[in-house]
Write a protein that holds these residues in place. Structure first.
Motif, PDB file in Angstrom:
ATOM      1  N   TYR A 122     -11.339   8.766   4.258  1.00 25.61           N
ATOM      2  CA  TYR A 122     -10.380   8.200   2.613  1.00 25.61           C
ATOM      3  C   TYR A 122      -9.484   7.409   2.166  1.00 25.61           C
ATOM      4  N   TRP A 123      -9.047   7.294   3.075  1.00 26.33           N
ATOM      5  CA  TRP A 123      -7.968   6.026   4.456  1.00 26.33           C
ATOM      6  C   TRP A 123      -8.550   4.659   3.066  1.00 26.33           C
ATOM      7  N   GLY A 124      -7.837   3.977   3.085  1.00 22.05           N
ATOM      8  CA  GLY A 124      -8.091   2.272   2.437  1.00 22.05           C
ATOM      9  C   GLY A 124      -8.263   2.725   1.284  1.00 22.05           C
ATOM     10  N   GLN A 125      -8.828   3.582   0.747  1.00 18.88           N
ATOM     11  CA  GLN A 125      -9.197   3.191  -0.858  1.00 18.88           C
ATOM     12  C   GLN A 125      -8.568   3.799  -1.722  1.00 18.88           C
ATOM     13  N   ARG A 126      -6.614   3.354  -2.019  1.00 16.11           N
ATOM     14  CA  ARG A 126      -6.069   3.834  -3.058  1.00 16.11           C
ATOM     15  C   ARG A 126      -5.347   5.137  -3.863  1.00 16.11           C
ATOM     16  N   TYR A 127      -6.674   6.197  -2.775  1.00 17.16           N
ATOM     17  CA  TYR A 127      -6.428   7.435  -3.017  1.00 17.16           C
ATOM     18  C   TYR A 127      -4.747   7.922  -3.590  1.00 17.16           C
TER      19      TYR A 127
ATOM     20  N   ASP B  83       7.155   3.716  11.519  1.00  9.71           N
ATOM     21  CA  ASP B  83       5.500   2.895  11.741  1.00  9.71           C
ATOM     22  C   ASP B  83       4.513   3.065  10.828  1.00  9.71           C
ATOM     23  N   ASN B  84       4.912   3.771  10.115  1.00 13.89           N
ATOM     24  CA  ASN B  84       3.880   4.167   9.424  1.00 13.89           C
ATOM     25  C   ASN B  84       3.989   3.697   8.482  1.00 13.89           C
ATOM     26  N   ILE B  85       3.314   2.118   8.146  1.00 18.05           N
ATOM     27  CA  ILE B  85       3.561   0.977   7.764  1.00 18.05           C
ATOM     28  C   ILE B  85       2.185   1.177   6.558  1.00 18.05           C
ATOM     29  N   ALA B  86       1.868   1.975   5.692  1.00 16.00           N
ATOM     30  CA  ALA B  86       0.631   2.267   5.344  1.00 16.00           C
ATOM     31  C   ALA B  86       1.823   3.552   4.107  1.00 16.00           C
ATOM     32  N   SER B  87       2.437   3.979   4.876  1.00 11.01           N
ATOM     33  CA  SER B  87       3.264   5.292   4.137  1.00 11.01           C
ATOM     34  C   SER B  87       4.714   4.676   3.964  1.00 11.01           C
ATOM     35  N   GLY B  88       4.901   3.857   4.083  1.00  9.69           N
ATOM     36  CA  GLY B  88       5.731   2.710   3.487  1.00  9.69           C
ATOM     37  C   GLY B  88       5.408   1.825   2.314  1.00  9.69           C
ATOM     38  N   ARG B  89       4.131   1.447   2.478  1.00 12.55           N
ATOM     39  CA  ARG B  89       4.219   0.134   1.232  1.00 12.55           C
ATOM     40  C   ARG B  89       3.337   1.187   0.089  1.00 12.55           C
ATOM     41  N   ILE B  90       2.857   2.288   0.227  1.00 13.42           N
ATOM     42  CA  ILE B  90       2.837   3.154  -0.904  1.00 13.42           C
ATOM     43  C   ILE B  90       3.272   3.620  -1.690  1.00 13.42           C
TER      44      ILE B  90
ATOM     45  N   GLN C 298      -5.505  11.626  14.679  1.00 12.94           N
ATOM     46  CA  GLN C 298      -4.747  10.927  14.057  1.00 12.94           C
ATOM     47  C   GLN C 298      -4.116  10.344  13.122  1.00 12.94           C
ATOM     48  N   ALA C 299      -4.920  11.616  12.202  1.00 12.29           N
ATOM     49  CA  ALA C 299      -3.591  11.905  10.662  1.00 12.29           C
ATOM     50  C   ALA C 299      -2.306  12.521  10.457  1.00 12.29           C
ATOM     51  N   LEU C 300      -2.580  12.916  11.696  1.00  8.79           N
ATOM     52  CA  LEU C 300      -0.629  13.598  12.087  1.00  8.79           C
ATOM     53  C   LEU C 300      -0.208  12.380  13.389  1.00  8.79           C
ATOM     54  N   ARG C 301      -0.323  11.795  13.467  1.00  7.54           N
ATOM     55  CA  ARG C 301       0.353  10.913  14.299  1.00  7.54           C
ATOM     56  C   ARG C 301       1.930  10.496  14.094  1.00  7.54           C
ATOM     57  N   TYR C 302       2.304  10.439  12.321  1.00  7.59           N
ATOM     58  CA  TYR C 302       3.368  10.633  12.679  1.00  7.59           C
ATOM     59  C   TYR C 302       3.414  11.383  11.653  1.00  7.59           C
ATOM     60  N   TRP C 303       3.252  12.728  11.707  1.00  7.67           N
ATOM     61  CA  TRP C 303       3.698  13.991  10.583  1.00  7.67           C
ATOM     62  C   TRP C 303       4.798  14.697  11.826  1.00  7.67           C
TER      63      TRP C 303
ATOM     64  N   ILE D 252       8.732  14.209  -0.844  1.00  2.00           N
ATOM     65  CA  ILE D 252       7.560  14.693  -1.418  1.00  2.00           C
ATOM     66  C   ILE D 252       7.089  13.665   0.584  1.00  2.00           C
ATOM     67  N   GLY D 253       5.641  14.667   0.011  1.00  2.88           N
ATOM     68  CA  GLY D 253       5.353  14.349   1.555  1.00  2.88           C
ATOM     69  C   GLY D 253       3.598  14.707   0.870  1.00  2.88           C
ATOM     70  N   TYR D 254       2.517  14.122   1.697  1.00  3.21           N
ATOM     71  CA  TYR D 254       1.126  13.352   1.593  1.00  3.21           C
ATOM     72  C   TYR D 254       0.475  13.543   2.936  1.00  3.21           C
TER      73      TYR D 254
HETATM   74  C1  LIG Z   1      -0.362   7.472   4.500  1.00  3.83           C
HETATM   75  C2  LIG Z   1      -1.407   7.407   4.027  1.00  3.83           C
HETATM   76  C3  LIG Z   1      -1.070   8.479   2.677  1.00  3.83           C
HETATM   77  C4  LIG Z   1      -2.022   6.235   3.608  1.00  3.83           C
HETATM   78  O1  LIG Z   1      -2.595   5.837   2.844  1.00  3.83           O
HETATM   79  P1  LIG Z   1      -4.311   4.928   3.066  1.00  3.83           P
HETATM   80  O2  LIG Z   1      -4.632   5.100   2.376  1.00  3.83           O
HETATM   81  O3  LIG Z   1      -3.954   5.170   4.652  1.00  3.83           O
HETATM   82  O4  LIG Z   1      -3.032   3.616   2.826  1.00  3.83           O
HETATM   83  P2  LIG Z   1      -3.593   2.699   1.686  1.00  3.83           P
HETATM   84  O5  LIG Z   1      -4.905   1.946   2.826  1.00  3.83           O
HETATM   85  O6  LIG Z   1      -3.975   1.973   1.125  1.00  3.83           O
HETATM   86  O7  LIG Z   1      -2.050   1.047   2.730  1.00  3.83           O
HETATM   87  C5  LIG Z   1      -1.239   1.812   1.851  1.00  3.83           C
HETATM   88  C6  LIG Z   1      -0.614   0.010   1.798  1.00  3.83           C
HETATM   89  O8  LIG Z   1      -0.247   0.129   3.320  1.00  3.83           O
HETATM   90  C7  LIG Z   1      -1.601  -1.310   3.338  1.00  3.83           C
HETATM   91  N1  LIG Z   1      -0.978  -0.883   5.288  1.00  3.83           N
HETATM   92  C8  LIG Z   1      -2.322  -0.299   5.539  1.00  3.83           C
HETATM   93  N2  LIG Z   1      -2.392  -0.673   6.857  1.00  3.83           N
HETATM   94  C9  LIG Z   1      -0.924  -1.197   6.974  1.00  3.83           C
HETATM   95  C10 LIG Z   1      -0.923  -2.310   8.013  1.00  3.83           C
HETATM   96  N3  LIG Z   1      -1.158  -1.822   9.610  1.00  3.83           N
HETATM   97  N4  LIG Z   1      -0.174  -3.823   7.999  1.00  3.83           N
HETATM   98  C11 LIG Z   1       0.217  -4.310   6.683  1.00  3.83           C
HETATM   99  N5  LIG Z   1      -0.303  -2.946   5.859  1.00  3.83           N
HETATM  100  C12 LIG Z   1      -0.914  -1.648   6.054  1.00  3.83           C
HETATM  101  C13 LIG Z   1      -2.186  -1.282   2.410  1.00  3.83           C
HETATM  102  O9  LIG Z   1      -3.289  -2.974   3.046  1.00  3.83           O
HETATM  103  C14 LIG Z   1      -1.700  -0.859   1.515  1.00  3.83           C
HETATM  104  O10 LIG Z   1      -0.999  -1.577   1.057  1.00  3.83           O
HETATM  105  P3  LIG Z   1      -1.268  -2.041  -0.912  1.00  3.83           P
HETATM  106  O11 LIG Z   1      -0.843  -0.951  -1.259  1.00  3.83           O
HETATM  107  O12 LIG Z   1      -1.056  -3.635  -1.589  1.00  3.83           O
HETATM  108  O13 LIG Z   1      -2.767  -2.793  -1.583  1.00  3.83           O
HETATM  109  C15 LIG Z   1      -2.990   8.141   5.089  1.00  3.83           C
HETATM  110  O14 LIG Z   1      -2.812   7.236   6.102  1.00  3.83           O
HETATM  111  C16 LIG Z   1      -2.293   9.837   5.435  1.00  3.83           C
HETATM  112  O15 LIG Z   1      -2.420  10.333   4.816  1.00  3.83           O
HETATM  113  N6  LIG Z   1      -1.742   9.502   6.508  1.00  3.83           N
HETATM  114  C17 LIG Z   1      -1.542  10.800   7.675  1.00  3.83           C
HETATM  115  C18 LIG Z   1      -0.463  11.569   6.903  1.00  3.83           C
HETATM  116  C19 LIG Z   1       1.294  10.741   6.592  1.00  3.83           C
HETATM  117  O16 LIG Z   1       1.377  10.052   7.683  1.00  3.83           O
HETATM  118  N7  LIG Z   1       1.421  11.050   5.903  1.00  3.83           N
HETATM  119  C20 LIG Z   1       2.941  10.267   5.193  1.00  3.83           C
HETATM  120  C21 LIG Z   1       3.721  11.140   6.058  1.00  3.83           C
HETATM  121  S1  LIG Z   1       5.452  12.062   4.105  1.00  3.83           S
END
Ligand SMILES: CC(C)(COP(=O)(O)OP(=O)(O)OC[C@H]1O[C@@H](n2cnc3c(N)ncnc32)[C@H](O)[C@@H]1OP(=O)(O)O)[C@@H](O)C(=O)NCCC(=O)NCCS
Length: 188
Positions: free
Chosen positions: A105-110, A138-145, A35-40, A97-99
């Motif tokens: 630990y997702w969802g805690q802004r680490y 589709d990696n919404i969380a990554s884009g938001r970060i 699941q973590a590697l879904r978008y890797w 940059i990659g991460y």
């Molecule tokens: C990408 C990754 C680091 C994000 O970390 P996370 O702890 O899951 O991210 P967060 O839950 O803090 O989400 C980041 C933001 O996106 C938002 N978000 C997350 N999923 C969302 C969704 N489906 N729709 C809309 N917003 C979403 C969160 O609300 C948060 O917003 P905020 O900054 O305004 O609070 C983590 O999911 C990860 O390591 N994934 C696997 C590896 C990966 O994909 N790396 C990136 C490729 S280089």
């Protein structure tokens, strides 16, 4: 290219430090989670030997200056993720940059916290001018970060990666030093 001097970055909740041979089990747990590697850009690890290879590459990257890959560590020493500056183009003062963060630990802004420190080190000690990121659309969380860290979306490249029989596009983000409002970390 110059090698990276050992560095340790501190944030409110994390230490970012060099990776070493003792991190193999933790890295395997991290990179074997489908699941973590879904978008890797490559599939999940299947064998411990991949962790050993990865550590070898990481140590080589410190030596030859090709990549600066740091472990994200909690105060109790648990490794919960990695963050990497790589693909350095020294002449043009840029890199990518990659991460990766462990799922519990997702969802805690680490990651926001860790990347702010690493970016500050890149624009400070490493004298970067520009940092780029390439993410799955589709990696919404990554884009938001990235957007929260002032990266701008600069492009959409079509069908760039083949992973596990699927082809995917890339969204390209860029951050310039002059747009960075976070901390700047000078060389230690
Ligand atoms: C990408 C990754 C680091 C994000 O970390 P996370 O702890 O899951 O991210 P967060 O839950 O803090 O989400 C980041 C933001 O996106 C938002 N978000 C997350 N999923 C969302 C969704 N489906 N729709 C809309 N917003 C979403 C969160 O609300 C948060 O917003 P905020 O900054 O305004 O609070 C983590 O999911 C990860 O390591 N994934 C696997 C590896 C990966 O994909 N790396 C990136 C490729 S280089």
């Amino acid at each position: 290219m110059p090698s990276f001097s050992p560095c340790e970055l501190h944030t409110e909740r994390l230490t970012l430090r060099f990776i070493d041979g003792g991190d193999a089990d933790a890295l395997f747990r991290l990179f074997s989670d489908p699941q973590a590697l879904r978008y890797w850009s490559s599939g999940p690890w299947l064998h411990m030997a991949q962790a050993a290879d990865n550590i070898e590459q990481t140590l080589k990257g410190y030596q030859d200056g090709a990549a600066l890959r740091l472990a994200l560590v909690l105060p109790d020493g648990e490794l919960i993720g990695t963050a990497t500056l790589y693909a350095f183009d020294r002449r043009n003062h840029r890199c990518e940059i990659g991460y990766m963060l462990a799922r519990p630990y997702w969802g805690q802004r680490y990651m926001q916290e860790a990347l702010a420190a690493l970016i500050g080190y890149g624009f400070g000690a490493l004298e970067l001018h520009r940092i780029e990121a390439d993410i799955h659309p589709d990696n919404i969380a990554s884009g938001r970060i990235l957007e929260g860290l002032q990266f701008r979306q600069e492009g959409h490249l079509r069908e760039r990666w083949f992973v596990g029989g699927e082809i995917s596009d890339s969204i390209i983000y860029g951050l310039l030093r002059r747009d960075w409002i976070g901390p700047i970390h000078p060389a230690q």
